[in-house]
Design an enzyme around this catalytic site. Structure first.
Site, mmCIF file in Angstrom:
data_model
loop_
_atom_site.group_PDB
_atom_site.id
_atom_site.type_symbol
_atom_site.label_atom_id
_atom_site.label_comp_id
_atom_site.label_asym_id
_atom_site.label_seq_id
_atom_site.Cartn_x
_atom_site.Cartn_y
_atom_site.Cartn_z
ATOM 1 N N GLY A 85 65.796 -41.456 -64.676
ATOM 2 C CA GLY A 85 65.259 -41.791 -65.983
ATOM 3 C C GLY A 85 65.442 -43.271 -66.276
ATOM 4 O O GLY A 85 66.344 -43.922 -65.743
ATOM 5 N N CYS A 86 64.581 -43.792 -67.137
ATOM 6 C CA CYS A 86 64.623 -45.225 -67.417
ATOM 7 C C CYS A 86 65.947 -45.607 -68.089
ATOM 8 O O CYS A 86 66.621 -46.553 -67.666
ATOM 9 C CB CYS A 86 63.432 -45.635 -68.271
ATOM 10 S SG CYS A 86 63.185 -44.659 -69.771
ATOM 11 N N TYR A 87 66.314 -44.868 -69.126
ATOM 12 C CA TYR A 87 67.578 -45.169 -69.794
ATOM 13 C C TYR A 87 68.753 -44.988 -68.832
ATOM 14 O O TYR A 87 69.702 -45.784 -68.824
ATOM 15 C CB TYR A 87 67.798 -44.220 -70.976
ATOM 16 C CG TYR A 87 66.996 -44.514 -72.219
ATOM 17 C CD1 TYR A 87 67.067 -45.748 -72.862
ATOM 18 C CD2 TYR A 87 66.196 -43.525 -72.785
ATOM 19 C CE1 TYR A 87 66.347 -45.979 -74.031
ATOM 20 C CE2 TYR A 87 65.480 -43.758 -73.954
ATOM 21 C CZ TYR A 87 65.558 -44.988 -74.576
ATOM 22 O OH TYR A 87 64.860 -45.226 -75.734
ATOM 23 N N ALA A 88 68.682 -43.929 -68.016
ATOM 24 C CA ALA A 88 69.784 -43.660 -67.094
ATOM 25 C C ALA A 88 69.974 -44.822 -66.119
ATOM 26 O O ALA A 88 71.097 -45.233 -65.818
ATOM 27 C CB ALA A 88 69.523 -42.359 -66.343
ATOM 28 N N ALA B 40 69.275 -48.011 -66.595
ATOM 29 C CA ALA B 40 69.900 -49.156 -67.269
ATOM 30 C C ALA B 40 71.381 -48.901 -67.537
ATOM 31 O O ALA B 40 72.226 -49.788 -67.360
ATOM 32 C CB ALA B 40 69.167 -49.458 -68.581
#
Lengths: 342, 342, 342, 342
Positions: free
Chosen positions: D150-153, D155
């Site tokens: 995931g994108c947030y994961a 970062a």
């Protein structure tokens, strides 16, 4: 592999130029001339370059630059670029000047539209080539001093050239153009480019008096074979990159949108960076970050008016991308090298 | 103190209208008619209204509304508004319709520019008053059915009325206009009003075919005493509120910017909501959140072209603010009540 | 009707203050002191004021101001405000200082957090009242020198006061806050507030060292009856107005969101400008242009963590709106006059 | 030269993926599977691709795809991707799934965090490799089914991995993250991604309950050798691309910023896409359009708190760029091919 330098390397256009040149397989950047930043690593000034280059800014003499570079891009402000050209002139170095100093064919235009500027070497005005490849490709190939067009001028000329060449519209023209704020460069200009000046706002400026007007008039005039007069009205928009130019023209004959598209597709046949919109209208989002110029049309059949609109990225096709396109032509590289991946 | 209702109260224009009416000393809002939100408190739908009102949405019958309201604002989509007007018509209630349903003087225009819409009560088209107070104040005062003008139409008509009234420009006109995205309302429109569609972008749409065109042509035609033809080219900008309209006009006679300013100041003498820019050009930021229309000019003396530009807030002077201005006139209140603090 | 002056009247906060004061029924603005703009009409500098005021900037002596004003707002930068207060001090004029000069209770804090500033009248530090009405209303009513809180401090203190007062969270706190660019004022700050610096970007700055930190620590410490330590991390966002402050806190006991809401509703009972979000979370859009502070919560029940968030308009509740709220208290006016319409 | 297909090719991530793959010298894209757009040319749907590709969308059977592709990217929504994987599973085709369907190691997590989704082939959960190259490069090289993080994961994990691996911070963590609106994809989500929802606004959502949380906890838990608990608080920002993740951590020992930088530089030694900020803090603008993750720090020495922050482009390193990085590893290409020019 040619050696390339940038003079005025701390500018916004230099930053974009460097980004493009680092991806160019025929180029080695060896000089980033900046008095402001000399001694600093590029990535300490612009963190986006970290892991992409180890280059540093420096401030060698022009004499030194002549010896070590094959090609120089000048991204200094107008008025300052001609000083550099004067010094570099006698060498075999090829120059692409992104300022306005060599765009106009004689000093009278320069004095009128850039009042207060002292041109340092006006005798070169007539020798410099206007670097709009889609119109002047053959001359650019032989050029050793290329004047990179203004951003607005690029968008406007490309959108109107086929119409004037084919004598379809009148030669008294009104153009509105809308530019992202990066067009204002990196220096603060009062009431103009602070975030609060432009956020949630549009800002008309210099209507009828913008300095890119004579480039448009003279270049389009050549194509038309007659004097072209342009009322050019620029406006800042709350976007960082991109220009949209719109103009509308009464048609003498009934033409369809299809007719117009055919004329443009013929005129720009085989042009890699010109895209004619068969459906829809040009958008800034489609050209941002690219060297493309998108051009689209509509006919208001009720009133027999033709709308022509074009979009470019002001920093790429309107500045640094076009400069690399010019370099590619001047050195016999593939015209799209560094600008379209293969 | 009059009792006021809003029908279609879940819309963006209704939200702005409510904000204005809550500050209006002669008004009590008693009906917020919304089928979608009925039974909900306003501040549960729009948190910005917390501590400002205890009102709730409801969905009473039109019969009931007739009994309890003195004034109704309709903020339903065009095509749907005429249904409501048909029902309310026989009552003494005064109606201000923010849709397009009663802006055009006969059904032929409506059918042409709003194809597919069924007008429910076309016999009222000729009786409705076009609610542009600066031009039609006296009629509005006596009106019981006022058609609130389109946002673009407001900006364009106000910017050109003095020129056409005084026969200064030609009657074949091209106008470019730039609108914040709130003009698209609160519903999703594909490729049009998602954040990603418009951020960093400009979006030309409906050039030559926008439905506000006939309002402009007919209203300005009345002033000119002759047919006026407009090629209207709208464009979305990455801003929430505000419209900038720009048009340029060849002048037959030499006129200075001062001459033009004088003409406008005379034409709009004593108008509280019209501001003529003596210096600079109109900006969206100066009118956002207000009921003002700023109008400015430039003369391109080289080409004898007049640029006229105007800005409004599309939701205020272009919709809900102007609707309140109309209500003030229709009920004999101070025209600026609720719109300028005292 | 009191006579009010603004010193430093060319600032962004002064502009907002004037906008509010022009709508205030108990106030007449008689001095707009600005050396930069003296002699100019307000609407020639800020076109948005056209038709709203005929005031002009001027630069009378402080002696003169003492004679003609009942109340003075100072919107000069910190370090410069104390000079003005020193001169005005001996008079009966009531002062609201929007700078940081009188927010901290003794010189040691000031010297630590505002290094290089010379305070001109430190003996007043202990006499000035910290102008956060929701916490210090009674003192403000009697104050003749009110230090208007910092924008970040307002958002943070209001969001945490009930938790610390009720001993619900630990006293070692981390707060992230996100501010619109208007917080940076009207002067250019390098790499910071040009459009290109912040468009499409977020910009963390001064983490752990921002000068509003001691206001937060000392004010919250008073409520907690113990030392409070805050790591404050501000960040610029590509928005013009508004602050969002977020902090998360391990809870010692199990509390529900409802428990927290109850605590806040009790603490802020009858506060007109505090709005507790029972559903959803505070948004900048709901408070922009208003004097409200919206506060909301969530409990991460898995980890027993409480999130508290607040939003304000940094220029209104974070500066000029709160300054007027303070003035209303100091002069016995309705606390909401000029800030909420009636 | 491998043959590559994209399933779910009308999505925003597919668009970015195609842009990258067209620049990749070892790849030929031969299938763009989209039921919505089948039969349409790519550049008729996305004008930005004009002159860059002649590809069209199609909708062949998965059986057909198995025969003609060496590698498949799945950009369908979670819940839908596992259907495709189930069908493709028995073939020799290598799969990179950009959905969440194979990110979690067993069905219990999936059911908890993606309630209502029916996983079609849970027996593959334990076989899929979590495609974060900086942590799991060796496994990815051998993988035939890679779950793109995931994108947030991405970062959050990259910003915290060295701290947890080195046991420097506590395992109860609070992270705030700020994402551009493209993270919400191309479908309208009510009150969430219309221009008017997010312009001038920040929007906290799903605090403590976002579905990327378990990826973070499990991946960081592995590194820590202990359970890690994360309270993750996401927030939309008025930007199209980019994520900033910020977290702050009490330190047990006194460490300097230099110590922290050393730890990260050692941990990420030779990582091409990780850039440690020695000066300043990570900005979204520096990573937008790139596959880089920038990580920076500050120590609040007063309170002995470490702030760690990271930025990525959510569509590139947070989705399509990282997917290509994974493909490069899975096929033995240069890891940066298509992602950094040479």
């Amino acid at each position: 592999m040619i050696k390339v330098g940038i003079i005025g390397a701390g500018s916004l256009t230099a930053e974009e130029l460097l980004k493009i040149l680092l991806n160019h397989k025929n180029v080695e950047v060896n000089i980033l001339h900046s008095e402001t930043y000399q001694g600093k690593k590029v990535d300490s000034v612009w963190p986006a370059f970290k892991n992409l280059t180890d280059l540093s800014f420096s401030a060698p003499s022009l004499q030194k630059i002549k010896e070590v570079c094959d090609c120089i891009f000048i991204t200094r402000p107008h008025g300052k670029a001609s000083e550099v050209v004067k010094e570099l002139n006698s060498s075999k170095i090829k120059i692409i000047d992104l300022s306005a100093d060599f765009r106009l064919p004689d000093l009278s235009y320069y004095k009128k539209w850039y009042p207060g500027m002292n041109h340092q070497i006006p005798e070169l005005l007539s020798k410099a080539v206007y670097g709009l490849p889609e119109l002047f490709r053959d001359k650019i190939k032989k050029s050793s001093l290329t004047a990179n067009p203004g951003c607005y001028a690029t968008a406007v000329i490309l959108s109107l050239a086929p119409l004037l060449k084919n004598n379809i519209i009148k030669k008294q023209i009104i153009v509105n153009a809308f530019s992202g704020v990066s067009g204002a460069g990196r220096m603060h200009k009062e009431n103009f480019n602070l975030f609060g000046d432009i956020y949630g706002n549009l800002k008309i400026y210099k209507p009828g008096t913008h300095q890119h007007t004579p480039e448009m008039e003279l270049t389009l005039g050549k194509l038309a074979g007659d004097e072209v007069k342009i009322t050019f009205i620029p406006c800042l928009i709350p976007v960082n990159r991109g220009i949209l130019a719109i103009s509308s023209h009464p048609l003498e004959n009934k033409l369809t949108k299809k007719d117009i598209i055919d004329i443009y597709q013929k005129f720009y046949k085989n042009e890699k960076f010109i895209r004619i919109c068969e459906n829809g209208y040009p958008e800034i989002a489609s050209v941002a970050g690219t060297n493309f110029c998108d051009i689209g049309f509509e006919i208001d059949a009720r009133n027999n008016i033709l709308m022509a609109a074009s979009t470019i990225d002001n920093i790429v096709k309107g500045a640094s991308g076009q400069a690399v396109q010019n370099m590619n032509l001047m050195f016999g590289f593939d015209e799209t090298e560094g600008l379209i991946s293969h």
